[in-house]
Design an enzyme around this catalytic site. Structure first.
Site, PDB file in Angstrom:
ATOM      1  N   ASN A   1       0.852  -1.135   0.098  1.00 29.45           N
ATOM      2  CA  ASN A   1      -0.202  -0.074  -0.388  1.00 29.45           C
ATOM      3  C   ASN A   1       1.027   1.216   0.007  1.00 29.45           C
ATOM      4  O   ASN A   1       1.564   1.516   1.046  1.00 29.45           O
ATOM      5  CB  ASN A   1      -0.762   0.046   1.265  1.00 29.45           C
ATOM      6  CG  ASN A   1      -1.721   1.278   1.388  1.00 29.45           C
ATOM      7  OD1 ASN A   1      -1.759   1.887   0.807  1.00 29.45           O
ATOM      8  ND2 ASN A   1      -1.956   1.675   2.702  1.00 29.45           N
ATOM      9  N   TRP A   2       0.845   1.894  -1.131  1.00 30.00           N
ATOM     10  CA  TRP A   2       1.787   3.181  -1.301  1.00 30.00           C
ATOM     11  C   TRP A   2       1.200   4.387  -0.688  1.00 30.00           C
ATOM     12  O   TRP A   2       1.788   5.472  -0.439  1.00 30.00           O
ATOM     13  CB  TRP A   2       2.091   3.480  -2.762  1.00 30.00           C
ATOM     14  CG  TRP A   2       3.039   2.467  -3.450  1.00 30.00           C
ATOM     15  CD1 TRP A   2       3.562   1.148  -2.592  1.00 30.00           C
ATOM     16  CD2 TRP A   2       3.468   2.442  -4.627  1.00 30.00           C
ATOM     17  NE1 TRP A   2       4.448   0.506  -3.590  1.00 30.00           N
ATOM     18  CE2 TRP A   2       4.217   1.592  -4.829  1.00 30.00           C
ATOM     19  CE3 TRP A   2       3.105   3.173  -6.005  1.00 30.00           C
ATOM     20  CZ2 TRP A   2       4.965   1.146  -6.078  1.00 30.00           C
ATOM     21  CZ3 TRP A   2       3.815   3.082  -7.044  1.00 30.00           C
ATOM     22  CH2 TRP A   2       4.735   1.817  -7.213  1.00 30.00           C
ATOM     23  N   LYS A   3      -0.083   4.364  -0.115  1.00 34.99           N
ATOM     24  CA  LYS A   3      -0.631   5.477   0.638  1.00 34.99           C
ATOM     25  C   LYS A   3      -0.464   6.796  -0.332  1.00 34.99           C
ATOM     26  O   LYS A   3      -0.535   6.451  -1.710  1.00 34.99           O
ATOM     27  CB  LYS A   3       0.152   5.823   1.941  1.00 34.99           C
ATOM     28  CG  LYS A   3       0.012   4.713   2.636  1.00 34.99           C
ATOM     29  CD  LYS A   3       0.680   4.737   4.063  1.00 34.99           C
ATOM     30  CE  LYS A   3       0.865   3.605   4.928  1.00 34.99           C
ATOM     31  NZ  LYS A   3       0.395   3.602   6.077  1.00 34.99           N
TER      32      LYS A   3
ATOM     33  N   GLY B   1       2.978   2.000  10.434  1.00 26.84           N
ATOM     34  CA  GLY B   1       3.549   3.188  10.549  1.00 26.84           C
ATOM     35  C   GLY B   1       4.328   3.625  11.515  1.00 26.84           C
ATOM     36  O   GLY B   1       4.900   4.582  11.460  1.00 26.84           O
TER      37      GLY B   1
ATOM     38  N   SER C   1       3.750  -2.440  10.042  1.00 22.04           N
ATOM     39  CA  SER C   1       5.482  -2.378  10.040  1.00 22.04           C
ATOM     40  C   SER C   1       6.240  -3.563   9.772  1.00 22.04           C
ATOM     41  O   SER C   1       7.188  -4.058  10.259  1.00 22.04           O
ATOM     42  CB  SER C   1       5.992  -2.019  11.477  1.00 22.04           C
ATOM     43  OG  SER C   1       5.269  -0.779  11.824  1.00 22.04           O
TER      44      SER C   1
ATOM     45  N   GLU D   1      -6.390   4.214   8.100  1.00 23.84           N
ATOM     46  CA  GLU D   1      -6.196   5.797   7.824  1.00 23.84           C
ATOM     47  C   GLU D   1      -7.631   6.204   7.287  1.00 23.84           C
ATOM     48  O   GLU D   1      -7.964   7.268   7.480  1.00 23.84           O
ATOM     49  CB  GLU D   1      -4.837   6.048   6.794  1.00 23.84           C
ATOM     50  CG  GLU D   1      -3.496   5.840   7.482  1.00 23.84           C
ATOM     51  CD  GLU D   1      -2.539   5.444   6.623  1.00 23.84           C
ATOM     52  OE1 GLU D   1      -2.597   5.433   5.371  1.00 23.84           O
ATOM     53  OE2 GLU D   1      -1.474   4.826   7.175  1.00 23.84           O
TER      54      GLU D   1
ATOM     55  N   GLY E   1       3.183  -1.166   4.157  1.00 27.75           N
ATOM     56  CA  GLY E   1       3.252   0.310   3.596  1.00 27.75           C
ATOM     57  C   GLY E   1       4.512   0.542   3.478  1.00 27.75           C
ATOM     58  O   GLY E   1       5.083   0.243   2.142  1.00 27.75           O
ATOM     59  N   GLY E   2       5.415   1.277   4.160  1.00 32.38           N
ATOM     60  CA  GLY E   2       6.563   1.886   3.937  1.00 32.38           C
ATOM     61  C   GLY E   2       7.672   0.982   3.220  1.00 32.38           C
ATOM     62  O   GLY E   2       8.315   1.346   2.477  1.00 32.38           O
TER      63      GLY E   2
ATOM     64  N   HIS F   1      -8.884   0.558   5.194  1.00 37.65           N
ATOM     65  CA  HIS F   1      -7.841   0.991   5.748  1.00 37.65           C
ATOM     66  C   HIS F   1      -7.777   1.889   7.097  1.00 37.65           C
ATOM     67  O   HIS F   1      -8.643   2.635   7.276  1.00 37.65           O
ATOM     68  CB  HIS F   1      -6.814   1.798   4.948  1.00 37.65           C
ATOM     69  CG  HIS F   1      -5.340   1.584   5.107  1.00 37.65           C
ATOM     70  ND1 HIS F   1      -4.798   2.709   5.971  1.00 37.65           N
ATOM     71  CD2 HIS F   1      -4.381   0.552   5.132  1.00 37.65           C
ATOM     72  CE1 HIS F   1      -3.644   2.180   6.383  1.00 37.65           C
ATOM     73  NE2 HIS F   1      -3.160   1.320   5.714  1.00 37.65           N
TER      74      HIS F   1
ATOM     75  N   GLU G   1      -4.644  -5.532  10.569  1.00 37.73           N
ATOM     76  CA  GLU G   1      -3.599  -4.510  10.697  1.00 37.73           C
ATOM     77  C   GLU G   1      -3.895  -3.896  11.953  1.00 37.73           C
ATOM     78  O   GLU G   1      -4.916  -2.850  12.082  1.00 37.73           O
ATOM     79  CB  GLU G   1      -3.817  -3.399   9.657  1.00 37.73           C
ATOM     80  CG  GLU G   1      -3.756  -4.190   8.184  1.00 37.73           C
ATOM     81  CD  GLU G   1      -3.061  -2.930   7.171  1.00 37.73           C
ATOM     82  OE1 GLU G   1      -1.948  -3.096   6.795  1.00 37.73           O
ATOM     83  OE2 GLU G   1      -3.669  -1.950   7.011  1.00 37.73           O
TER      84      GLU G   1
END
Ligand code: PEP
Length: 260
Positions: free
Chosen positions: A9-11, A174, A214, A98, A235-236, A96, A168
């Protein structure tokens, strides 16, 4: 055996140029993979068509990070499931944390999105997870139960083949604070049991449940080795091609072992 999914997930990261570079580099690396696991990237929605076109010859799927539950209409800024069909996109991320916490998306809205995507024959990665305070109060299972019950309301057993669940924990997204493999496995086992009770054992056995929070090359092996963890939503670490490739390679070794 459930085929693992290594998804990213590149957000709201990357320019168009960086997106193009990522998929060019991915293409060059792909010959090194065993293709044991499914790969899936959620770039920013704006780059979906570029990503789809660039990966046409590659064994990687592309999805959007969010959709609206209406098909068409005066909903400025939104995109819909039929629009995904019109560009050949088969996957969408829903719920998600966020979206839930920054944009105040409710379980009921998430359910409408899931139903719209099913109606339009899309594959869904449905995210659930508890906040740190909820875990501290011993409410994790209660939170997951509510998110699953409302999010999957009116979803039929036969439609569950289109649904992947991503567990998640919010406190791990994150933050660099990964759930231990044991904590993650316990939550995944709870979700699988929930699917068995609310659908049946076949749905429970077939549904893939991903862990997110993470995940990186240094911790993915122990997580992916767990019985009920069928992949990762990253993510990251999915933003850097080298990190993503390293995780894919580790996941292929784990899948090989799980098959034996
Ligand atoms: C995510 O965005 O779903 C996620 C899990 O992020 P990170 O891997 O950076 O924690």
């Amino acid at each position: 055996m459930r085929r693992m999914i290594i998804s990213g997930n590149w957000k709201m990261y990357k320019t168009l140029e960086e997106t193009i570079t990522f998929f060019e580099e991915f293409s060059a690396w792909e010959k090194d993979f065993s293709h044991k696991n499914q790969l899936l990237i959620f770039p920013p929605n704006l780059y979906t068509i570029t990503a789809l076109e660039m990966t046409r010859e590659n064994d990687i799927d592309i999805g959007v990070q969010n959709i609206y539950f209406k098909d068409f209409g005066a909903y400025t800024g939104e995109i819909s499931s039929p629009m995904l069909t019109s560009i050949g996109c088969k996957y969408a991320l829903v719920g998600h944390s966020e979206r839930r916490h920054i944009f105040h998306e409710t379980d009921e809205e998430i359910n409408l999105k899931i139903l719209a995507l099913i109606e339009n024959r899309k594959h869904i990665v449905f995210c659930i997870g508890e906040k740190e305070s909820q875990r501290d109060e011993g409410l994790t299972e209660q939170v997951l139960d509510t998110q699953l019950a409302i999010g999957l309301q009116d979803v039929h057993e036969k439609d569950m083949q289109h649904v992947v669940i991503a567990y998640e924990p919010v406190w791990a997204i994150g933050t660099g604070k990964t759930a231990t493999p044991e904590i993650a496995q316990d939550a995944h086992a709870f979700i699988r049991k929930w699917l068995s009770t609310h659908f049946n054992s076949s749905v429970a056995n077939k549904t893939r449940i991903l862990y997110g929070g993470s995940v990186k090359a240094a911790n993915c092996k122990e997580l992916l080795e767990k019985q009920d963890i069928d992949g990762a939503l990253i993510g990251g670490a999915s933003l850097k091609i080298k990190d993503y490739i390293e995780i894919i390679k580790i996941s292929e070794e784990v899948a090989q072992k799980k098959d034996q």
